[in-house]
Every structure is written in structure tokens, then in C-alpha cells.
Design a protein around this motif. Structure first.
Motif, PDB file in Angstrom:
ATOM      1  N   GLY A 104       0.826  -1.211   0.000  1.00  0.00           N
ATOM      2  CA  GLY A 104       0.000   0.000   0.000  1.00  0.00           C
ATOM      3  C   GLY A 104       0.858   1.258   0.000  1.00  0.00           C
ATOM      4  O   GLY A 104       0.566   2.231  -0.694  1.00  0.00           O
ATOM      5  N   ARG A 105       1.927   1.213   0.819  1.00  0.00           N
ATOM      6  CA  ARG A 105       2.850   2.359   0.844  1.00  0.00           C
ATOM      7  C   ARG A 105       3.535   2.541  -0.513  1.00  0.00           C
ATOM      8  O   ARG A 105       3.744   3.662  -0.964  1.00  0.00           O
ATOM      9  CB  ARG A 105       3.869   2.207   1.974  1.00  0.00           C
ATOM     10  N   GLN A 106       3.869   1.431  -1.154  1.00  0.00           N
ATOM     11  CA  GLN A 106       4.465   1.510  -2.489  1.00  0.00           C
ATOM     12  C   GLN A 106       3.465   2.112  -3.484  1.00  0.00           C
ATOM     13  O   GLN A 106       3.854   2.903  -4.337  1.00  0.00           O
ATOM     14  CB  GLN A 106       4.915   0.127  -2.972  1.00  0.00           C
ATOM     15  N   GLN A 107       2.206   1.715  -3.371  1.00  0.00           N
ATOM     16  CA  GLN A 107       1.159   2.289  -4.242  1.00  0.00           C
ATOM     17  C   GLN A 107       1.067   3.798  -4.029  1.00  0.00           C
ATOM     18  O   GLN A 107       0.945   4.552  -4.987  1.00  0.00           O
ATOM     19  CB  GLN A 107      -0.209   1.654  -3.940  1.00  0.00           C
ATOM     20  N   ILE A 108       1.120   4.205  -2.781  1.00  0.00           N
ATOM     21  CA  ILE A 108       1.029   5.635  -2.462  1.00  0.00           C
ATOM     22  C   ILE A 108       2.232   6.375  -3.034  1.00  0.00           C
ATOM     23  O   ILE A 108       2.079   7.458  -3.619  1.00  0.00           O
ATOM     24  CB  ILE A 108       0.899   5.857  -0.939  1.00  0.00           C
ATOM     25  N   GLN A 109       3.432   5.809  -2.882  1.00  0.00           N
ATOM     26  CA  GLN A 109       4.633   6.450  -3.433  1.00  0.00           C
ATOM     27  C   GLN A 109       4.545   6.562  -4.956  1.00  0.00           C
ATOM     28  O   GLN A 109       4.877   7.598  -5.525  1.00  0.00           O
ATOM     29  CB  GLN A 109       5.899   5.664  -3.047  1.00  0.00           C
TER      30      GLN A 109
END
Length: 159
Positions: A119-124
């Protein structure tokens, strides 16, 4: 010949002449400038109204800008210089529409991301897409400003 027929013989040619005069005026430089400027201003006002809005509004703005692009594209301009401006405005508004659409979709992806490593990768990734799209939109907006200045300068010159 009766009086009624003579009226028609006068009214019809006068009506046709006025119609031709009005249609002929529609292709004057001033008239074409006015139509181009009015249509471009309608598109620009969409940007001003929707500054800093959220996902749904951004996606709608992108669609509305595409409609504005189509309106600009459909202007029947005869003046070669104005046709060039028209083509350039179509490119600018297409770029704005596409990049606002990309930013809106990326923002939506970020909002839907789960609280996890992926999810954090998606946000980045979404943040990067948003930044790139907004930079491209900013460049297009500056091009639009330059074009507007050029159109105003050209249109203020006597025919």
C-alpha cells in the motif's frame, strides 16, 4: 401584379442580402478572434473554478476540459494565423485534460491503498504520478498563457 407580390419581390432579396451580409461578417478576423477567445476562456474558467479539488471533481474536470478541447477544435476559423492558434490551444487543452485525469486517477489509487508495505508503495507511485502529471499540466498552463497573449496581440492588430 398585386401589391402583395411586389412586397415579396422586395422582402426576399433584402432578406437574402442581410443573411449573406451576416454570414460574411462571421468570417472577419475580429469575429473569428472573438469566437476563439470566448471558447478558450470557457475552458480556462473550468480550471479556475475547480482548482485544488478532489478525485471525483478532478476526473470531471478532465472530462469537461476534453469537451472544451472539442469545442475549440470545431471552431470554423478561416484566418490561417487563428487556425494555427486553434491547433496549439487544442494541444494545450488535450495535455491539461490528460494530465488532470492522470492525477485524479493516481489520487484515487492512493486513497484506496491499504495500510501495508504494498500500500505504501502504491502511495509512493501515485505521488510520483501526481507530481509528474501536475508538472506537465503546469507547463501546458504556461503555454496557454503565452498563446493567449499572442492571440490578444494578433487580434488587436487592424485587419
Amino acid at each position: 401584379m398585386s401589391v402583395g407580390c411586389r412586397k415579396n419581390n422586395i422582402i426576399i432579396p433584402v432578406g437574402v442580402s442581410l443573411t449573406l451580409l451576416l454570414v460574411g461578417c462571421d468570417y472577419s478576423k475580429a469575429s473569428q478572434c472573438q469566437r476563439l477567445i470566448k471558447t478558450v476562456n470557457e475552458g480556462n474558467s473550468l480550471l479556475e473554478i475547480n482548482k485544488g479539488t478532489q478525485v471525483a471533481t478532478s476526473l470531471k474536470l478532465a472530462k469537461d476540459l476534453q469537451t472544451a478541447t472539442e469545442k475549440i477544435e470545431q471552431l470554423n476559423l478561416q484566418d490561417p494565423k487563428l487556425k494555427d492558434f486553434q491547433t496549439r490551444f487544442v494541444k494545450v487543452f488535450t495535455t491539461l485534460s490528460q494530465n488532470i485525469n492522470k492525477a485524479g486517477k493516481a489520487l484515487n489509487t492512493a486513497k484506496l491503498a491499504k495500510a501495508s508495505t504494498s500500500g505504501r508503495q502504491q502511495i509512493q507511485t501515485a505521488r510520483s504520478e501526481i507530481d509528474n502529471a501536475l508538472k506537465a499540466a503546469e507547463i501546458a498552463a504556461k503555454q496557454s498563457d503565452v498563446l493567449a497573449t499572442q492571440v490578444n496581440k494578433y487580434c488587436s492588430q487592424p485587419e
